[in-house]
Scaffold this motif. Structure first.
Motif, PDB file in Angstrom:
ATOM      1  N   VAL A  19     -65.494 -98.654 -65.560  1.00  0.00           N
ATOM      2  CA  VAL A  19     -64.071 -98.523 -65.892  1.00  0.00           C
ATOM      3  C   VAL A  19     -63.226 -98.841 -64.653  1.00  0.00           C
ATOM      4  N   PRO A  20     -62.186 -99.653 -64.808  1.00  0.00           N
ATOM      5  CA  PRO A  20     -61.293 -99.931 -63.676  1.00  0.00           C
ATOM      6  C   PRO A  20     -60.702 -98.634 -63.113  1.00  0.00           C
ATOM      7  N   ARG A  21     -60.588 -98.587 -61.820  1.00  0.00           N
ATOM      8  CA  ARG A  21     -60.135 -97.396 -61.096  1.00  0.00           C
ATOM      9  C   ARG A  21     -58.860 -96.795 -61.679  1.00  0.00           C
ATOM     10  N   LEU A  22     -57.911 -97.628 -62.045  1.00  0.00           N
ATOM     11  CA  LEU A  22     -56.622 -97.143 -62.524  1.00  0.00           C
ATOM     12  C   LEU A  22     -56.690 -96.496 -63.912  1.00  0.00           C
ATOM     13  N   LEU A  23     -57.766 -96.739 -64.638  1.00  0.00           N
ATOM     14  CA  LEU A  23     -57.909 -96.180 -65.983  1.00  0.00           C
ATOM     15  C   LEU A  23     -58.847 -94.974 -66.043  1.00  0.00           C
ATOM     16  N   LYS A  24     -59.547 -94.688 -64.960  1.00  0.00           N
ATOM     17  CA  LYS A  24     -60.587 -93.651 -64.993  1.00  0.00           C
ATOM     18  C   LYS A  24     -60.064 -92.285 -65.427  1.00  0.00           C
ATOM     19  N   ASP A  25     -58.913 -91.867 -64.928  1.00  0.00           N
ATOM     20  CA  ASP A  25     -58.394 -90.545 -65.300  1.00  0.00           C
ATOM     21  C   ASP A  25     -58.126 -90.462 -66.797  1.00  0.00           C
ATOM     22  N   GLN A  26     -57.533 -91.497 -67.358  1.00  0.00           N
ATOM     23  CA  GLN A  26     -57.236 -91.501 -68.794  1.00  0.00           C
ATOM     24  C   GLN A  26     -58.513 -91.544 -69.624  1.00  0.00           C
TER      25      GLN A  26
END
Length: 46
Positions: A19-26
């Protein structure tokens, strides 16, 4: 986009590590909410 990644992880087509870093939290939140917290693995074994 995060929901798409979560679906692919649940289907076994992608891993959380991909998963791309910017989407991991979501994606982490979606997987946890759906009862798939066990699929949240940072290291994909490579």
């Amino acid at each position: 986009m995060a929901a798409l990644w979560a679906s692919k992880i649940i289907e076994g087509k992608k891993t959380f590590a991909q998963v791309p870093r910017l989407l991991k939290d979501q994606v982490r939140e979606i997987l946890t909410d759906r009862g798939y917290a066990d699929l949240i693995v940072e290291d994909d074994g490579e």
